[in-house]
Design an enzyme around this catalytic site. Structure first.
Site, PDB file in Angstrom:
ATOM      1  N   THR A  14      72.348  59.199  -9.651  1.00 62.17           N
ATOM      2  CA  THR A  14      71.956  58.609  -8.373  1.00 62.17           C
ATOM      3  C   THR A  14      70.751  59.311  -7.770  1.00 62.17           C
ATOM      4  O   THR A  14      69.959  58.700  -7.051  1.00 62.17           O
ATOM      5  CB  THR A  14      73.164  58.670  -7.411  1.00 62.17           C
ATOM      6  N   THR A  94      76.552  62.463 -10.350  1.00 63.13           N
ATOM      7  CA  THR A  94      77.626  63.277  -9.772  1.00 63.13           C
ATOM      8  C   THR A  94      78.991  63.015 -10.405  1.00 63.13           C
ATOM      9  O   THR A  94      79.897  63.831 -10.261  1.00 63.13           O
ATOM     10  CB  THR A  94      77.738  63.048  -8.249  1.00 63.13           C
ATOM     11  N   ASP A  95      79.122  61.889 -11.129  1.00 65.42           N
ATOM     12  CA  ASP A  95      80.455  61.538 -11.642  1.00 65.42           C
ATOM     13  C   ASP A  95      81.012  62.587 -12.602  1.00 65.42           C
ATOM     14  O   ASP A  95      82.208  62.855 -12.606  1.00 65.42           O
ATOM     15  CB  ASP A  95      80.416  60.174 -12.343  1.00 65.42           C
TER      16      ASP A  95
END
Ligand code: ASP
Length: 334
Positions: A14, A94-95
């Site tokens: 992101t 970030t996952d």
């Protein structure tokens, strides 16, 4: 005065995401922007370091495979051997950021500090958090106190240890927490204010850097299975038939499971599969022989590691040739 040299490895997510309009924070394409755009968005980086940029891949981190991880580890191994570099920053989705940070910390030489960061809002959003996260990650990576601190996670003005950093919210900018622990540092005026000397914290964590030199061509398959009401223990045999060399159970409560699941896992352990007993809960340890007789059934308790962090550690431990006792001793150091 000479500025430190910083390696920026941009991998997507992101932080490099682009949406159709500035109010869009969910509908966007992750990893759409090149690494150069991330750097250009933060002119103040030039005051911190000479930044060398690389982009081995640019993806949403939910798409990561262990082949991507090995590419990253190889690059970081080479960087650690380059005395001209003061530190490295990885921009990442970030996952799975917390898994990559722990992987790097366990598999790489800790002389080169590596700060993994990302963003919860795409680069095109109003109030995008990526630029400040990138700046703070760079400031952390070149901070003299970070020398020998291994890998860390920087999100939302906090420097988190790789074994504790956890994404705990799906969308807010304060999504990351230190599971069962505190941040290593808070960012104050763009610089880390350390609560804990980070190199001392790193020295307490285990390392497989020497045991994994040279790096393997591939990582062993380790699967995670979640316990729930009516979970089918037949999944265990199926995963083993698919080539699983390790199984991590995200058990209920303190890593518990019904008897048929325990028996299936125990059979797998007896057949040589590394079986790790973790919890599906957000915090708390899974202690040896507490509630479940790990020694009798052939399980390794995950201690303070979350189930998915235990999965990373188990894969690296198998790759390094550790047996059950070796993995248990390794996990005990977290
Ligand atoms: N799905 C994205 C990723 O992990 C989410 C993010 O970066 O925040 O790449």
């Amino acid at each position: 005065m000479d500025r430190p040299r910083l390696l920026l490895i941009a991998t997507g997510g992101t932080i490099a995401g682009a949406a159709a309009s500035a109010d869009r924070t969910q509908g966007y394409v992750p990893g759409a922007l090149p690494a150069s755009a991330l750097v250009e968005a933060v002119p103040a980086l030039r005051g911190l370091a000479d930044v060398v940029v690389e982009q081995p891949y640019s993806i949403g981190s939910q798409h990561l495979t262990s082949a991507h991880w090995l590419t990253l580890l190889r690059r970081l191994r080479a960087a650690a051997a380059d005395p001209s570099l003061a530190g490295a920053v990885i921009t990442h989705g970030t996952d799975t950021l917390e898994e990559t940070a722990l992987l790097v910390d366990l598999a790489c030489d800790r002389t080169l500090p590596v700060v993994a960061t990302g963003a919860m809002r795409p680069a095109t959003a109003l109030g995008a958090d990526g630029p400040m996260n990138l700046y703070a990650a760079a400031a952390t990576a070149v901070d003299p106190a970070a020398r020998a601190a291994g890998a860390m996670v920087l999100m939302n003005d906090q420097v988190l240890p790789p074994d504790r950093a956890a994404k705990a919210h799906t969308s807010r900018t304060d999504a990351f927490v230190a599971r069962d622990g505190a941040a290593l540092a808070e960012i104050v005026d763009g610089r880390p204010r350390w609560r804990v000397p980070p190199a001392e914290a790193a020295a307490r964590r285990p390392s497989l850097a020497a045991a994994l030199d040279p790096l393997p061509q591939a990582l062993p398959r380790v699967d995670l299975l979640a316990q729930h009401v009516d979970a089918d223990p037949g999944v265990v045999d199926w995963l083993v038939s698919r080539g699983a060399r390790g199984l991590v159970l995200a058990g209920t409560g303190h890593g518990t499971m019904p008897d048929p699941m325990r028996d299936a896992l125990s059979r797998a352990a007896a057949a040589g599969v590394m079986v790790v007993r973790a919890s599906r809960l957000a915090s708390g340890p899974v202690n040896r022989n507490a509630g479940v007789d790990d020694d009798r059934w052939g399980f390794v308790p995950a201690g303070w590691l979350s189930a998915h962090k235990a999965r990373v550690v188990t894969a690296l431990a198998i790759a390094a040739g550790l047996d059950r006792d070796g993995l248990r001793a390794l996990i005990d150091r977290y």
